[in-house]
Design a protein around this motif. Structure first.
Motif, PDB file in Angstrom:
ATOM      1  N   ASN A  52       0.424   8.682   0.072  1.00 36.76           N
ATOM      2  CA  ASN A  52       0.760   9.675  -0.861  1.00 36.76           C
ATOM      3  C   ASN A  52       0.674  11.055  -0.068  1.00 36.76           C
ATOM      4  O   ASN A  52      -0.299  11.715   0.307  1.00 36.76           O
ATOM      5  N   TYR A 111      -2.053  -2.434  -5.053  1.00 40.18           N
ATOM      6  CA  TYR A 111      -0.756  -3.101  -5.152  1.00 40.18           C
ATOM      7  C   TYR A 111      -1.298  -4.557  -5.235  1.00 40.18           C
ATOM      8  O   TYR A 111      -1.798  -5.390  -4.399  1.00 40.18           O
ATOM      9  N   ASP A 169       0.798  -1.362   0.125  1.00 45.55           N
ATOM     10  CA  ASP A 169      -0.092   0.067   0.189  1.00 45.55           C
ATOM     11  C   ASP A 169       0.981   1.119   0.019  1.00 45.55           C
ATOM     12  O   ASP A 169       1.982   1.168   0.248  1.00 45.55           O
ATOM     13  N   HIS A 170       0.158   2.347  -0.267  1.00 42.64           N
ATOM     14  CA  HIS A 170       1.063   3.754  -0.070  1.00 42.64           C
ATOM     15  C   HIS A 170       0.402   4.792   0.603  1.00 42.64           C
ATOM     16  O   HIS A 170      -0.876   4.546   0.796  1.00 42.64           O
ATOM     17  N   ASN A 186      -1.161  15.007  -7.385  1.00 44.64           N
ATOM     18  CA  ASN A 186      -1.771  14.043  -7.852  1.00 44.64           C
ATOM     19  C   ASN A 186      -1.910  14.372  -9.462  1.00 44.64           C
ATOM     20  O   ASN A 186      -2.370  15.175  -9.937  1.00 44.64           O
ATOM     21  N   HIS A 201       5.261   8.467   0.132  1.00 45.82           N
ATOM     22  CA  HIS A 201       5.934   9.406  -0.940  1.00 45.82           C
ATOM     23  C   HIS A 201       6.014  10.796  -0.119  1.00 45.82           C
ATOM     24  O   HIS A 201       5.173  11.510   0.145  1.00 45.82           O
ATOM     25  N   VAL A 219       1.666   4.859 -10.087  1.00 43.08           N
ATOM     26  CA  VAL A 219       0.452   3.900  -9.516  1.00 43.08           C
ATOM     27  C   VAL A 219      -0.786   4.568  -9.666  1.00 43.08           C
ATOM     28  O   VAL A 219      -1.711   3.818 -10.151  1.00 43.08           O
ATOM     29  N   LEU A 220      -1.074   5.654  -9.611  1.00 44.53           N
ATOM     30  CA  LEU A 220      -2.432   6.354  -9.381  1.00 44.53           C
ATOM     31  C   LEU A 220      -2.830   6.356 -10.810  1.00 44.53           C
ATOM     32  O   LEU A 220      -3.764   5.893 -11.267  1.00 44.53           O
ATOM     33  N   THR A 278       7.077   7.119  -7.159  1.00 43.69           N
ATOM     34  CA  THR A 278       6.073   5.900  -7.665  1.00 43.69           C
ATOM     35  C   THR A 278       4.510   6.004  -7.426  1.00 43.69           C
ATOM     36  O   THR A 278       3.917   5.491  -8.292  1.00 43.69           O
ATOM     37  N   THR A 279       4.250   6.862  -6.326  1.00 45.31           N
ATOM     38  CA  THR A 279       2.646   6.915  -6.118  1.00 45.31           C
ATOM     39  C   THR A 279       2.221   7.583  -7.461  1.00 45.31           C
ATOM     40  O   THR A 279       1.108   7.249  -7.756  1.00 45.31           O
ATOM     41  N   TYR A 324       4.520   2.170   1.519  1.00 45.62           N
ATOM     42  CA  TYR A 324       5.590   3.352   1.075  1.00 45.62           C
ATOM     43  C   TYR A 324       5.109   4.622   1.152  1.00 45.62           C
ATOM     44  O   TYR A 324       3.708   4.730   0.621  1.00 45.62           O
TER      45      TYR A 324
END
Ligand code: HPA
Length: 288
Positions: free
Chosen positions: A133, A159, A130-131, A138, A185, A216-217, A212-213, A183
């Motif tokens: 942000n 994920y 998971d993350h 965004n 960010h 992923v978004l 990364t985030t 994680y």
């Protein structure tokens, strides 16, 4: 305004006619060498791809490589952009959407990160489950592009649990310890303060990095399956005597680079077998 990824995708298709990648890979700081293992079909400088955002950071080559890794057709980004470079958040959408248009179904991301756990020190690998942000930014802000996905979408199980389980199974087979965690960010470009790290631990994060985030978004919005792995290069600020610097990150990234390479290659080999099995099963079902 988000740049149109169609021109980028068309340009790449012309450079590798008939080649369809199934997995997209993004290589983070100091991890670019994995790209050398690709049986290359085409290698394209980001500078040549229409509207493609380019990184100014050392350790990010700025090349898209198309070819086979572990037998799997891949499109591999050797280097990425970060918010701290001053780019528009929306600029991150283009590479991921271009990969989607090229045909990928899975996006595998790597990054360098600082760990919040002494037991997960430099040289460790962590698969993201998971993350958080924490950037306040965004890439999907602005007009929604319905061609890629809906305005509102879920980030539960962002994920992919099946891909995570696959990665764990492969790691076990290879004798590699694969940690799992959240994680966070951080915007950067500075490393965090020790007080921020104490706060982030309380918020439920296990590692921190500066990327990364956004990818992923954009990937989840577009319905791609996502897996991400952090290469732990240091204990986070305030947790060790080591002075944090980009040089330190690049140097320490080498510690787990070989494990990460093996893990990714065998993961892709296994995935290829699974996809083939599923394909054979579906054609068999179709014939029954
Ligand atoms: N913080 C943020 N980004 C990082 C770190 C860190 O400790 N290590 C590698 N990338």
């Amino acid at each position: 305004m988000t740049a149109n990824p169609n021109a980028a995708a068309e340009f790449v298709k012309q450079a590798a006619p008939g080649f369809t990648p199934r997995v997209g890979i993004v290589l983070g700081s100091g991890l670019g060498e994995l790209a050398d293992k690709i049986d290359t079909v085409a290698s394209i400088d980001y500078a040549d791809i229409p509207d493609f955002p380019r990184s100014s950071v050392e350790g990010h080559a700025g090349r898209l490589i198309l070819g086979r890794l572990g037998g799997m057709p891949v499109a591999c980004m050797q280097g990425r952009v970060h918010y701290y470079e001053g780019i528009e958040a929306q600029a991150v959408a283009l590479p991921v959407r271009m990969l989607k248009l090229l045909g990928i179904e899975i996006l595998l991301l790597t990054n360098a990160a600082g760990s919040f756990h002494k037991k997960m020190g430099p040289g460790s690998l962590m698969v993201l489950n998971d993350h958080i942000n924490f950037t306040g930014r965004n890439p999907l802000i602005g007009e929604n592009d319905e061609a890629f996905g809906p305005r509102f979408f879920s980030m539960e199980e962002a994920y992919d649990p099946i891909l995570r389980a696959h990665l764990q199974a492969v790691a076990k087979e290879l004798g590699i310890k694969l940690h799992e965690g959240v994680y966070l960010h951080y915007l950067g470009p500075n490393f965090e303060t020790p007080a921020e790290i104490r706060m982030f631990k309380k918020l439920g994060a296990d590692a921190v990095g500066m990327s990364t985030t956004p990818e992923v978004l954009v990937a989840r919005h577009a319905g791609l399956r996502v897996a991400a792995i952090s290469n732990i290069t240091n204990l986070a600020a305030g947790m060790s005597e080591t002075k944090l610097s980009h040089e330190q990150t690049l140097e320490s990234a080498k510690l787990a680079a070989a494990d990460l390479e093996k893990l990714v290659i065998v993961f892709l080999e296994t995935l290829k077998r699974e996809l083939l099995k599923a394909h054979l099963q579906s054609t068999k079902d179709g014939n029954d």
